[in-house]
Scaffold this motif. Structure first.
Motif, PDB file in Angstrom:
ATOM      1  N   ILE A  18       0.857  -1.194   0.000  1.00 23.08           N
ATOM      2  CA  ILE A  18       0.000   0.000   0.000  1.00 23.08           C
ATOM      3  C   ILE A  18       0.887   1.236   0.000  1.00 23.08           C
ATOM      4  CG2 ILE A  18      -1.858   1.245   1.167  1.00 23.08           C
ATOM      5  CD1 ILE A  18      -2.627  -1.342   2.570  1.00 23.08           C
ATOM      6  N   PRO A  19       1.099   1.858  -1.168  1.00 18.53           N
ATOM      7  CA  PRO A  19       1.829   3.130  -1.183  1.00 18.53           C
ATOM      8  C   PRO A  19       0.890   4.255  -0.774  1.00 18.53           C
ATOM      9  CG  PRO A  19       1.162   2.544  -3.408  1.00 18.53           C
ATOM     10  CD  PRO A  19       0.665   1.437  -2.505  1.00 18.53           C
ATOM     11  N   THR A  20       1.398   5.228  -0.054  1.00 14.33           N
ATOM     12  CA  THR A  20       0.510   6.300   0.402  1.00 14.33           C
ATOM     13  C   THR A  20       1.249   7.620   0.483  1.00 14.33           C
ATOM     14  OG1 THR A  20      -1.045   6.974   2.146  1.00 14.33           O
ATOM     15  CG2 THR A  20       0.969   5.834   2.857  1.00 14.33           C
ATOM     16  N   TYR A  21       0.499   8.675   0.215  1.00 13.20           N
ATOM     17  CA  TYR A  21       1.021  10.027   0.397  1.00 13.20           C
ATOM     18  C   TYR A  21      -0.132  10.913   0.859  1.00 13.20           C
ATOM     19  CZ  TYR A  21       2.911  14.673  -0.506  1.00 13.20           C
ATOM     20  OH  TYR A  21       3.313  15.978  -0.362  1.00 13.20           O
ATOM     21  N   ASN A  22      -0.101  11.308   2.131  1.00 10.02           N
ATOM     22  CA  ASN A  22      -1.114  12.193   2.720  1.00 10.02           C
ATOM     23  C   ASN A  22      -2.528  11.649   2.565  1.00 10.02           C
ATOM     24  OD1 ASN A  22       0.837  13.970   3.582  1.00 10.02           O
ATOM     25  ND2 ASN A  22       0.553  15.427   1.914  1.00 10.02           N
ATOM     26  N   CYS A  56       1.060   8.284   9.582  1.00 11.53           N
ATOM     27  CA  CYS A  56       1.879   7.453  10.465  1.00 11.53           C
ATOM     28  C   CYS A  56       1.099   7.049  11.711  1.00 11.53           C
ATOM     29  CB  CYS A  56       3.142   8.205  10.856  1.00 11.53           C
ATOM     30  SG  CYS A  56       4.257   7.258  11.922  1.00 11.53           S
ATOM     31  N   ASP A  57       0.363   7.983  12.311  1.00  9.11           N
ATOM     32  CA  ASP A  57      -0.404   7.685  13.525  1.00  9.11           C
ATOM     33  C   ASP A  57      -1.518   6.689  13.250  1.00  9.11           C
ATOM     34  OD1 ASP A  57       1.155   9.469  14.951  1.00  9.11           O
ATOM     35  OD2 ASP A  57      -0.192  11.156  14.583  1.00  9.11           O
ATOM     36  N   TYR A  70       8.778   4.333   6.008  1.00 11.20           N
ATOM     37  CA  TYR A  70       8.715   5.741   5.591  1.00 11.20           C
ATOM     38  C   TYR A  70       9.887   6.036   4.659  1.00 11.20           C
ATOM     39  CZ  TYR A  70       8.519  10.832   5.868  1.00 11.20           C
ATOM     40  OH  TYR A  70       8.436  12.174   5.556  1.00 11.20           O
ATOM     41  N   GLN A  71       9.602   6.839   3.619  1.00 10.84           N
ATOM     42  CA  GLN A  71      10.672   7.310   2.738  1.00 10.84           C
ATOM     43  C   GLN A  71      10.412   8.767   2.395  1.00 10.84           C
ATOM     44  OE1 GLN A  71      10.246   4.738  -0.763  1.00 10.84           O
ATOM     45  NE2 GLN A  71       9.041   6.298  -1.807  1.00 10.84           N
TER      46      GLN A  71
END
Length: 333
Positions: A18-22, A56-57, A70-71
């Motif tokens: 699962i890639p994610t951004y915001n 993250c939370d 994380y990256q």
């Protein structure tokens, strides 16, 4: 990344990336849909591509069953590749953080792989949902093709995989054969990967809806399209990257049809936002590349290809809107 095995192992490990951004607002629903899968032997990997929200939370609540990495922000393809590099499964699935699966997705797709060893990827159907998770479309389904050549012809002209990355399950060996996602492509990285896989493996589909694709949730906006500069910038970027996909993967007459489809699409963008001159140029380029029907013949509409309306749009771009409206009003009387 492990080497794929056959179904002598009745319960192969599936790695879900699962890639994610915001997408802190949606990622919990995505994770829950994976946990709820009927198929039990799976690992869940979340690759956070530099989110600055509460992602993250949210993921931390599932620390016992989700591997979180994380990256720095490098793009979705880089995030997927990171996931691939640390995955242990014999099969890989991707799920965009704002999408969801129905509970039997993995089970149904793994059943298809049992048919023959030459299958490298299995897609499925699905539904569109709105930001609140409500289904807003009829089910969209992709029927199976009679041969790899027929499927590859259609895929070479148009990205035909329903739900794209969120809808597929792929043998790990495919990535050993064709490599990872091209991180340089900002448009069309999925299409590029499916073409590379299709050149070596069969692609099949589960002909029922198994994935939910969220519409209107992207954190990247196309901006105010009333500004010709913004729209042109988007169109130029899309053309640049899609041309790379075409040039690297497609040959002969099919390549001309792929270019015709690209200019058909970008011409449609310009016309939608009222830029008739630019639309006219793109539509003429499309017709010059391939004046005949772009998509494969489908008399019974089994595959539901987009309608080739280039000549209609060409006329629409040439005739002022006031005349078109006048003609429509006369036809209604």
């Amino acid at each position: 990344m492990r080497t794929s095995v056959t179904f002598k192992d009745n319960h192969p490990l599936v790695s879900v990336i699962i890639p994610t951004y915001n997408h802190g607002k949606y990622i919990e629903s995505a994770i829950k849909s994976v946990i709820a899968q009927e198929y039990a032997n799976k690992e869940i990997i979340v690759v956070d591509d530099g989110s600055v929200d509460n992602t993250c939370d949210v993921v931390a609540k599932y620390h016992d069953i989700v591997k979180y990495h994380y990256q720095d922000n490098m793009g979705e393809s880089a995030a997927r590749n990171h996931g691939l590099s640390i995955a242990n499964g014999e099969y890989f699935a991707f799920l965009d953080a704002d999408d969801m699966w129905l509970p039997n997705k993995l089970t149904k797709q793994l059943e298809v792989f049992r048919k023959k060893d030459s299958i490298g990827m299995v897609g499925c159907g699905g539904y569109d949902i709105d930001e609140s998770g409500i289904i807003i479309s009829p089910a969209w389904i992709r029927e199976n093709y009679s041969s790899r050549d027929n499927m590859l012809e259609a895929l070479s002209i148009h990205q035909i995989i329903p739900g794209s990355s969120s809808g597929v399950l792929i043998k790990a060996n495919c990535f050993k054969k064709v490599g990872y996602f091209n991180v340089e492509l900002k448009y069309g990285p999925d299409w590029d990967m499916w073409l590379r896989i299709a050149a070596h493996y069969d692609i099949y589909f589960v002909t029922e809806p198994l994935v939910l694709i969220r519409k209107g949730s992207s954190v990247v906006s196309k901006g105010n399209m009333t500004c010709i500069g913004q729209l042109s910038n988007i169109v130029n970027k899309e053309e640049k990257h899609v041309k790379t996909v075409i040039d690297q993967n497609i040959k002969g007459k099919t390549k001309r049809r792929a270019y015709a489809n690209l200019y058909f699409r970008t011409g449609s963008y310009y016309l939608t936002y009222g830029y008739r001159g630019r639309a006219l140029i793109k539509l003429l380029k499309s017709i010059a590349h391939w004046p005949l029907r772009i998509y494969p013949k489908d008399e019974r509409n089994i595959y539901r290809y987009p309608k080739d309306s280039r000549y209609y749009l060409l006329i629409k771009a040439l005739i002022p809107n006031i005349i078109i409206t006048y003609i429509k009003n006369i036809c209604r009387k």
